[in-house]
Write a protein that holds these residues in place. Structure first.
Motif, mmCIF file in Angstrom:
data_model
loop_
_atom_site.group_PDB
_atom_site.id
_atom_site.type_symbol
_atom_site.label_atom_id
_atom_site.label_comp_id
_atom_site.label_asym_id
_atom_site.label_seq_id
_atom_site.Cartn_x
_atom_site.Cartn_y
_atom_site.Cartn_z
ATOM 1 N N ARG A 68 -25.711 -50.746 -5.088
ATOM 2 C CA ARG A 68 -26.870 -50.597 -5.979
ATOM 3 C C ARG A 68 -26.552 -51.140 -7.367
ATOM 4 O O ARG A 68 -27.328 -51.905 -7.936
ATOM 5 C CB ARG A 68 -27.265 -49.122 -6.082
ATOM 6 N N GLU A 69 -25.365 -50.708 -7.894
ATOM 7 C CA GLU A 69 -24.979 -51.170 -9.226
ATOM 8 C C GLU A 69 -24.808 -52.686 -9.229
ATOM 9 O O GLU A 69 -25.216 -53.362 -10.177
ATOM 10 C CB GLU A 69 -23.672 -50.497 -9.677
ATOM 11 N N GLU A 108 -28.166 -54.477 -9.204
ATOM 12 C CA GLU A 108 -28.983 -54.295 -10.410
ATOM 13 C C GLU A 108 -28.240 -54.675 -11.680
ATOM 14 O O GLU A 108 -28.782 -54.524 -12.779
ATOM 15 C CB GLU A 108 -29.431 -52.823 -10.502
ATOM 16 N N MET A 143 -25.751 -53.063 -13.011
ATOM 17 C CA MET A 143 -25.615 -51.807 -13.743
ATOM 18 C C MET A 143 -24.233 -51.204 -13.480
ATOM 19 O O MET A 143 -23.468 -51.716 -12.669
ATOM 20 C CB MET A 143 -26.665 -50.791 -13.250
ATOM 21 N N ILE A 144 -23.959 -50.101 -14.170
ATOM 22 C CA ILE A 144 -22.842 -49.252 -13.773
ATOM 23 C C ILE A 144 -23.308 -47.793 -13.846
ATOM 24 O O ILE A 144 -24.245 -47.484 -14.589
ATOM 25 C CB ILE A 144 -21.590 -49.424 -14.678
ATOM 26 N N THR A 145 -22.706 -46.953 -13.053
ATOM 27 C CA THR A 145 -23.005 -45.520 -13.124
ATOM 28 C C THR A 145 -21.836 -44.797 -13.780
ATOM 29 O O THR A 145 -20.692 -44.962 -13.371
ATOM 30 C CB THR A 145 -23.249 -44.938 -11.721
ATOM 31 N N SER A 161 -19.974 -41.251 -15.191
ATOM 32 C CA SER A 161 -19.881 -39.808 -14.999
ATOM 33 C C SER A 161 -18.899 -39.256 -16.025
ATOM 34 O O SER A 161 -17.780 -39.744 -16.150
ATOM 35 C CB SER A 161 -19.415 -39.523 -13.567
ATOM 36 N N LYS A 166 -25.026 -37.794 -13.924
ATOM 37 C CA LYS A 166 -24.531 -39.165 -13.915
ATOM 38 C C LYS A 166 -25.514 -40.042 -14.674
ATOM 39 O O LYS A 166 -26.720 -39.803 -14.661
ATOM 40 C CB LYS A 166 -24.368 -39.655 -12.482
ATOM 41 N N LYS A 208 -26.831 -43.972 -15.613
ATOM 42 C CA LYS A 208 -26.815 -45.391 -15.252
ATOM 43 C C LYS A 208 -27.056 -46.226 -16.501
ATOM 44 O O LYS A 208 -28.021 -45.991 -17.240
ATOM 45 C CB LYS A 208 -27.916 -45.675 -14.220
ATOM 46 N N SER A 215 -26.962 -50.452 -18.070
ATOM 47 C CA SER A 215 -26.844 -51.840 -17.663
ATOM 48 C C SER A 215 -25.552 -52.429 -18.215
ATOM 49 O O SER A 215 -24.992 -51.943 -19.190
ATOM 50 C CB SER A 215 -28.042 -52.647 -18.173
#
Length: 463
Positions: free
Chosen positions: A346-347, A350, A352-354, A356, A363, A365, A367
């Motif tokens: 997903r990241e 897109e 992105m990074i998630t 935590s 969490k 998200k 960009s």
RNA sequence: GGGGCUGUGGGGUAGCUUGGUAUCCUACGGGCUUUGGGAGCCUGAGACUCCGAUUCAAAUUCGGACAGCCCCA
């Protein structure tokens, strides 16, 4: 993992080995092994200590570990204060030594035999040095990793000044340095002027940095000492002043140890493990790639994120081990890493990074363009640690108006006349020792025991 | 300083009372399948703290040392 609140001792023993800080299985009591991760943290703490010492024009030195018996035979209360905890080297190979050699329990007697050679005139003053070395104390009491050990990782700063007033200014400078160190480690503390009978042997007075620890005991994490001319007169440390008169120097010292690490572990940690302020985290950001169909691309993307973060100056690593993501989350949380980045398909798709945070459940998200925001999140984690630390400090220090008020498991502030008799009574009734008067407190009150004039003071069971 | 408890694979343990074959969990190596919050199966390797005493025989009983943990001063 053990429950920290209900069983701190076991939690502590478990986490320090699990997280790779130390190995206690070495066969000599009170001498443990610094494991790689633990040593890195300690070295990062040392870096902070060095930085703020150097800022104040201290120079780092390193003295020999051995001290001759002659140096220790000075008739002086300082020497007597340590005589029961010195390790002696009495043999070289098969030969018995003519002069026994001591493993330094602290370095006053080593350093101060050299000071007269180095300090000749007022232009040599103030003289300010420090070293970070191991010192050795034959502890007969129960040892505890990082808290009570026989080989101590020790920072000791030593200064010499033209007069007492100048030495007093040095004491204030120490407090400035300490304030900065404590802030980086997110530690709260109480400044307690140790009672006469508990001050450093040879000192005019000692101020300790005490902090509540889980387990309802306080931990002395550092001390500063005003020596006045006490040591100078015994070790003959004199200088020529502006008028050509020979005078004794006034001296001070400042000591810290791996108890700083103990405090960080004990105060900040939770049931998942360590929680490290980012300044002392060997890994500040850990990247966990999530396997999937396009794992090659995810890995490639993760590595570029890591490179970007490295270029921004962060200590960052990527966990490519063959474990499940869930295992890795728990593992790095146990190790106290402040920030984790999860990257899966997903990241990747897109861009992105998630994120935590170690101190929060949610969490986040973001960009890739906003990668620089990690700085704010690292600071957020530190803020969380600090507010937790402050709350813990306040929750564990109570104000007592009567002796009955002191009969609890917490640290307690109360007015006290300063007499040994009254502190003995308090200790007999509450098991709490007098840590001393609160430094610079301007208030006054009646002694909680005898009713005479007293100063605000701290009492606690101690580690 | 005083008292108590405990030492069994890397970690956690069962066995000790009633002496004889060492249990399980976890971690570890190899293999296959897996992987968005501690994966599964197969397989492999791995231990009675040390010294002394009793005994045909000691993880087990006794003494000491060392180490670890807890409580009190």
């Amino acid at each position: 993992m053990e429950n920290k609140k209900e069983n701190f001792s076991e939690w502590y023993n478990e986490i320090i080995e699990l997280a790779g800080l130390t190995d206690k299985r070495y066969e000599i009591k009170g001498m443990n092994i610094w494991m790689p991760y633990g040593l890195k943290i300690m070295h990062l703490i040392d870096d902070i200590i060095r930085k703020y010492s150097d800022e104040k024009k201290f120079q780092e030195v390193s003295f020999p570990v051995l001290i001759s018996r002659k140096q220790l035979e000075v008739e002086f209360e300082h020497v007597k204060g340590f005589e029961n905890e010195i390790y002696w080297v009495t043999k070289g190979g098969k030969d018995t030594l003519d002069v026994d050699l001591a493993l330094r329990p602290t370095s006053e007697s080593a350093m101060y035999t050299m000071f007269p050679l180095w300090i000749r005139s007022h232009t040599d003053l103030p003289f300010k040095i420090y070293q970070i070395v191991s010192v050795y104390r034959y502890e007969t009491k129960h040892t505890r990793a990082f808290i009570r050990v026989r080989e101590i990782h020790f920072y000791e700063a030593h200064t010499a000044h033209k007069d007492y007033n100048d030495a007093e200014k040095q004491m204030n400078e120490y407090l400035d340095i300490w304030k900065k160190i404590a802030s980086e480690l997110c530690l709260e503390y109480s400044l307690d002027v140790r009672p006469e009978w508990d001050k450093f042997p040879g000192a005019k007075y000692s101020i300790a940095f005490d902090t509540p620890m889980p387990g309802y005991r306080s931990l002395q994490v550092g001390t500063i000492h005003e020596y006045g001319e006490n040591f100078a007169r015994n070790y003959n440390i004199k200088y020529l002043d502006e008028n050509g008169d020979l005078k004794y120097v006034s001296q001070t010292t400042f000591g810290l140890s791996e108890r700083l690490l103990a405090a960080v572990i004990g105060i900040h940690g939770d049931d998942k493990g360590l929680i490290l302020p980012y300044r002392i985290a060997p890994v500040q950001i850990i990247i966990v790639p999530i396997p999937g169909e396009i794992y090659d691309k995810i890995l490639e993307y993760s590595r570029t994120i890591m490179d970007d973060l490295k270029n921004m100056g962060y200590r960052v690593d990527i966990d490519e081990r063959d474990y499940t993501p869930g295992y890795k989350y728990n593992d790095w949380e146990m190790k106290g890493v402040p920030l984790r980045i999860e990257i899966g398909s997903r990241e990747y798709n897109e861009n992105m990074i998630t994120l935590s945070l170690r101190t929060q459940k949610k969490k986040i998200k973001i960009s890739r363009q906003n990668l620089r925001d990690v700085e704010n999140y690292l600071k957020t984690v530190n803020d969380d640690i600090k507010s937790h630390s402050l709350k813990f400090f306040n929750d564990n220090i109570h104000m007592a108006k009567s002796i009955d008020d002191m009969k609890n498991e917490y640290m307690v502030r109360a007015y006290w006349c300063g007499s040994k008799e009254c502190s003995d009574k308090i200790e007999a009734l509450t098991e709490k020792a007098a840590l001393g008067n609160i430094y610079n407190d301007k208030t006054s009150g009646k002694c909680i025991v005898c009713g005479r004039d007293g100063k605000l003071s701290m009492f606690s069971r101690t580690y």
